[in-house]
Design a protein around this motif. Structure first.
Motif, PDB file in Angstrom:
ATOM      1  N   ALA A 142      52.266  37.134  30.135  1.00 39.21           N
ATOM      2  CA  ALA A 142      53.188  35.992  30.272  1.00 39.21           C
ATOM      3  C   ALA A 142      53.384  35.323  31.604  1.00 39.21           C
ATOM      4  CB  ALA A 142      54.503  36.503  29.889  1.00 39.21           C
ATOM      5  N   ALA A 143      52.937  36.246  32.551  1.00 38.05           N
ATOM      6  CA  ALA A 143      53.132  35.739  33.913  1.00 38.05           C
ATOM      7  C   ALA A 143      51.845  34.845  34.064  1.00 38.05           C
ATOM      8  CB  ALA A 143      53.082  36.725  35.041  1.00 38.05           C
ATOM      9  N   ALA A 144      50.789  35.465  33.463  1.00 40.10           N
ATOM     10  CA  ALA A 144      49.472  34.581  33.806  1.00 40.10           C
ATOM     11  C   ALA A 144      49.600  33.405  33.040  1.00 40.10           C
ATOM     12  CB  ALA A 144      48.439  35.542  32.998  1.00 40.10           C
ATOM     13  N   CYS A 145      50.445  33.200  31.669  1.00 37.17           N
ATOM     14  CA  CYS A 145      50.356  31.983  31.039  1.00 37.17           C
ATOM     15  C   CYS A 145      51.431  31.066  31.733  1.00 37.17           C
ATOM     16  CB  CYS A 145      50.981  32.316  29.771  1.00 37.17           C
ATOM     17  SG  CYS A 145      49.473  33.093  28.700  1.00 37.17           S
ATOM     18  N   GLY A 146      52.128  31.476  32.885  1.00 36.00           N
ATOM     19  CA  GLY A 146      53.312  30.853  33.645  1.00 36.00           C
ATOM     20  C   GLY A 146      54.365  30.384  32.669  1.00 36.00           C
ATOM     21  N   ARG A 147      55.084  31.682  32.498  1.00 37.34           N
ATOM     22  CA  ARG A 147      56.277  31.650  31.777  1.00 37.34           C
ATOM     23  C   ARG A 147      57.293  32.417  32.632  1.00 37.34           C
ATOM     24  NH1 ARG A 147      54.510  27.807  30.171  1.00 37.34           N
ATOM     25  NH2 ARG A 147      54.105  27.026  28.048  1.00 37.34           N
ATOM     26  N   ALA A 148      58.281  32.036  32.673  1.00 34.72           N
ATOM     27  CA  ALA A 148      59.477  32.875  33.537  1.00 34.72           C
ATOM     28  C   ALA A 148      60.039  33.962  32.342  1.00 34.72           C
ATOM     29  CB  ALA A 148      60.644  31.991  33.561  1.00 34.72           C
ATOM     30  N   ILE A 149      60.374  34.970  32.986  1.00 38.86           N
ATOM     31  CA  ILE A 149      60.294  36.393  32.510  1.00 38.86           C
ATOM     32  C   ILE A 149      61.892  36.777  32.499  1.00 38.86           C
ATOM     33  CG2 ILE A 149      59.646  38.732  32.236  1.00 38.86           C
ATOM     34  CD1 ILE A 149      56.797  38.036  33.068  1.00 38.86           C
TER      35      ILE A 149
ATOM     36  N   LEU B 162      64.436  26.037  37.857  1.00 37.56           N
ATOM     37  CA  LEU B 162      64.423  27.348  38.368  1.00 37.56           C
ATOM     38  C   LEU B 162      63.266  28.057  37.280  1.00 37.56           C
ATOM     39  CD1 LEU B 162      65.417  30.072  39.635  1.00 37.56           C
ATOM     40  CD2 LEU B 162      67.085  30.181  37.896  1.00 37.56           C
ATOM     41  N   ARG B 163      63.398  27.447  36.116  1.00 39.67           N
ATOM     42  CA  ARG B 163      62.430  28.252  35.131  1.00 39.67           C
ATOM     43  C   ARG B 163      61.040  27.951  35.673  1.00 39.67           C
ATOM     44  NH1 ARG B 163      64.299  26.030  30.943  1.00 39.67           N
ATOM     45  NH2 ARG B 163      62.863  24.412  30.550  1.00 39.67           N
ATOM     46  N   ARG B 164      60.798  26.906  35.940  1.00 45.37           N
ATOM     47  CA  ARG B 164      59.370  26.353  36.073  1.00 45.37           C
ATOM     48  C   ARG B 164      58.801  26.976  37.515  1.00 45.37           C
ATOM     49  NH1 ARG B 164      61.079  20.416  33.735  1.00 45.37           N
ATOM     50  NH2 ARG B 164      60.668  21.080  31.363  1.00 45.37           N
ATOM     51  N   SER B 165      59.917  26.901  38.463  1.00 43.24           N
ATOM     52  CA  SER B 165      59.499  27.705  39.788  1.00 43.24           C
ATOM     53  C   SER B 165      59.067  28.964  39.599  1.00 43.24           C
ATOM     54  CB  SER B 165      60.614  27.574  40.711  1.00 43.24           C
ATOM     55  OG  SER B 165      60.335  28.318  41.738  1.00 43.24           O
ATOM     56  N   MET B 166      59.768  29.943  38.716  1.00 42.02           N
ATOM     57  CA  MET B 166      59.487  31.176  38.358  1.00 42.02           C
ATOM     58  C   MET B 166      58.190  31.270  37.701  1.00 42.02           C
ATOM     59  SD  MET B 166      62.995  32.766  37.308  1.00 42.02           S
ATOM     60  CE  MET B 166      64.443  33.207  38.524  1.00 42.02           C
ATOM     61  N   ALA B 167      57.910  30.322  36.457  1.00 41.48           N
ATOM     62  CA  ALA B 167      56.552  30.471  35.875  1.00 41.48           C
ATOM     63  C   ALA B 167      55.474  30.250  36.893  1.00 41.48           C
ATOM     64  CB  ALA B 167      56.824  29.187  34.802  1.00 41.48           C
ATOM     65  N   GLY B 168      55.510  29.432  37.763  1.00 44.07           N
ATOM     66  CA  GLY B 168      54.438  28.871  38.724  1.00 44.07           C
ATOM     67  C   GLY B 168      54.013  30.258  39.717  1.00 44.07           C
ATOM     68  N   GLN B 169      55.324  30.895  40.237  1.00 42.49           N
ATOM     69  CA  GLN B 169      55.141  32.163  41.128  1.00 42.49           C
ATOM     70  C   GLN B 169      54.715  33.370  40.240  1.00 42.49           C
ATOM     71  OE1 GLN B 169      58.104  32.190  44.533  1.00 42.49           O
ATOM     72  NE2 GLN B 169      59.240  31.013  42.847  1.00 42.49           N
ATOM     73  N   GLY B 170      54.991  33.476  38.754  1.00 40.70           N
ATOM     74  CA  GLY B 170      54.334  34.356  37.949  1.00 40.70           C
ATOM     75  C   GLY B 170      52.889  34.400  37.824  1.00 40.70           C
ATOM     76  N   ARG B 171      52.296  33.114  37.726  1.00 39.92           N
ATOM     77  CA  ARG B 171      50.852  32.968  37.536  1.00 39.92           C
ATOM     78  C   ARG B 171      50.329  33.429  38.780  1.00 39.92           C
ATOM     79  NH1 ARG B 171      46.321  32.334  34.463  1.00 39.92           N
ATOM     80  NH2 ARG B 171      44.783  31.397  35.749  1.00 39.92           N
ATOM     81  N   GLU B 172      50.904  33.192  40.056  1.00 42.71           N
ATOM     82  CA  GLU B 172      50.238  33.355  41.257  1.00 42.71           C
ATOM     83  C   GLU B 172      50.098  34.876  41.503  1.00 42.71           C
ATOM     84  OE1 GLU B 172      52.457  31.481  44.348  1.00 42.71           O
ATOM     85  OE2 GLU B 172      51.830  29.606  43.685  1.00 42.71           O
ATOM     86  N   LEU B 173      51.408  35.393  40.788  1.00 38.01           N
ATOM     87  CA  LEU B 173      51.093  37.054  40.970  1.00 38.01           C
ATOM     88  C   LEU B 173      50.103  37.812  40.263  1.00 38.01           C
ATOM     89  CD1 LEU B 173      52.739  39.669  42.161  1.00 38.01           C
ATOM     90  CD2 LEU B 173      54.145  39.384  39.996  1.00 38.01           C
ATOM     91  N   ALA B 174      50.310  37.060  38.927  1.00 39.56           N
ATOM     92  CA  ALA B 174      49.097  37.566  38.056  1.00 39.56           C
ATOM     93  C   ALA B 174      47.770  37.679  38.712  1.00 39.56           C
ATOM     94  CB  ALA B 174      49.069  37.024  36.616  1.00 39.56           C
ATOM     95  N   VAL B 175      47.368  36.382  39.080  1.00 37.45           N
ATOM     96  CA  VAL B 175      46.209  36.077  39.830  1.00 37.45           C
ATOM     97  C   VAL B 175      45.807  37.290  40.777  1.00 37.45           C
ATOM     98  CG1 VAL B 175      44.636  34.483  41.024  1.00 37.45           C
ATOM     99  CG2 VAL B 175      46.106  33.755  39.093  1.00 37.45           C
ATOM    100  N   ARG B 176      46.871  37.513  41.810  1.00 36.86           N
ATOM    101  CA  ARG B 176      46.686  38.424  42.978  1.00 36.86           C
ATOM    102  C   ARG B 176      46.515  39.761  42.653  1.00 36.86           C
ATOM    103  NH1 ARG B 176      50.973  36.287  45.078  1.00 36.86           N
ATOM    104  NH2 ARG B 176      52.409  38.179  44.937  1.00 36.86           N
TER     105      ARG B 176
END
Length: 375
Positions: free
Chosen positions: A293-300, A342-356
């Motif tokens: 879900a994080a990799a797909c850019g979705r807030a959790i 807020l939701r979209r900001s979390m989604a973007g940061q989730g993708r960054e976390l998944a990649v890292r």
């Protein structure tokens, strides 16, 4: 590796092995290992053999504790180890870890890797029988883990302390490898869909995945008039003691409090049609669905328990709520449903976390390094 070295994976469910461990087995094969897989026969055998893996049938129930059946399983894996003489036995999930480790000790297997993907029903349940079983399992593992060359792979930083404090395993034999990894090309961000906000829980339909709490939250959201649709995606699991009965799932669906969509093999597409991903689980190793879900850019939205809090940074990549609290879950879902920014900001940061932190390549490299260190 100069000559092929045999590695045997022992699992209690081939479907789980294919969904969570196939890239690892492929990487081991590519690195020069002869890959064998042992477990109960299922229709997935054909896919395993198509990969060039050798399958060995070991009769095993996933949750039963019938003494004769359990002894038969231990005897069968012991016989296989004596015959095959693998350089490495890699046991996956609690039951295979228990039986495979005991059999390996008796068979004199050269090296053992144990992967606890989660501690399961026995470690979550609160009743007396579960407490007794926990004590028996810990005592058995304390004996089974006395191997000449052994590593215990755990998926989060909370669970190792339980085993180290109980003197089940020494600290230098524990390795934390965070989950199975995610294919960042398959699970990639996409724009949120237009229209009504959708929150989805993707998992097996088990009480200890928080399915009941999700339904409670959906009722509360409906009562408040929050414009959000709550979806359940996943099959019921009659082989698991914590399975939600199919009749209950059907009643919830017919009532209209949630939509139960059943199993889907296209998880990335499910996330693409959703805005929020929810997993109010009671305990996890490291939930693959949240990494995806994080990799797909979705807030959790998830619960504050081992495994789940390893992925979600509260207020940054999602929201963490108290476990078994449907009201808090509803509040968090409403917060994200009403705040697009807020939701979209979390989604973007989730993708960054998944990649890292959670790429499948990182997990493969770390696990192959464990193998190499034991040989």
């Amino acid at each position: 590796m100069s000559a092929p070295t045999t590695i045997l994976y022992f699992v209690n469910q081939l479907e789980f092995f294919l969904s969570h461990r196939l890239p690892l087995a492929q990487a081991a094969q590519k690195a020069g290992y002869r890959v064998h897989v042992a477990g109960p026969r299922s229709p997935s055998v054909a896919r395993l053999e198509a990969e060039g893996f050798v399958f060995h049938h070991i009769p095993m129930t996933r949750s039963g504790v019938h003494p004769v059946q359990e002894l038969a399983t231990c005897w069968q894996i012991y016989r296989l180890l004596r015959r095959l003489k693998p350089a490495i036995l890699h046991n996956v999930a609690l039951k295979a870890v228990c039986y495979g480790s005991l059999a390996a000790r008796l068979a004199g297997t050269r090296a053992v890797v144990n992967a606890l993907t989660g501690l399961g029903f026995v470690f979550i349940a609160r009743h007396r029988r579960a407490r007794v079983l926990r004590q028996l399992i810990m005592a058995g593992l304390r004996l089974a883990f006395r191997q000449r060359r052994h590593r215990l792979i755990m998926q989060n930083h909370d669970d190792p302390r339980l085993f180290i404090d109980a003197k089940v395993v020494p600290p230098d034999e524990v390795v934390v490898i965070r989950g199975s990894g995610v294919d960042l090309d398959q699970f990639r961000p996409s724009p949120e869909p237009p229209g009504e906000i959708r929150t989805v829980l993707v998992s097996r339909m088990l009480w200890d995945k928080g399915v009941g709490d999700f339904v409670e939250a959906a009722r509360e959201l409906k009562r408040r008039g929050v414009p959000v649709r709550c979806l359940l995606v996943g099959d019921h699991d009659p082989g698991n003691r914590a399975s939600v009965p199919i009749e209950q799932l059907t009643r919830w669906h017919e009532e209209g409090v949630v939509q139960w969509l059943g199993h889907s093999s296209e998880v990335a597409e499910v996330f693409a049609r959703a805005h929020i991903v929810c997993l109010p689980s009671y305990r996890e190793g490291l939930p693959k669905v949240l990494i995806e879900a994080a990799a797909c850019g979705r807030a959790i939205v998830t619960s504050d328990v081992p495994g789940c809090r390893e992925i979600v940074e509260h207020g940054r990549t999602g929201l963490v709520v108290p476990v078994r609290d449907g009201g808090a879950l509803a509040e968090a879902i409403e917060t994200l449903a009403r705040d697009d920014e807020l939701r979209r900001s979390m989604a973007g940061q989730g993708r960054e976390l998944a990649v890292r932190e959670f790429s499948v390549q990182k997990v493969l490299e770390e696990t192959l390094a464990v193998y190499g260190g034991l040989l």
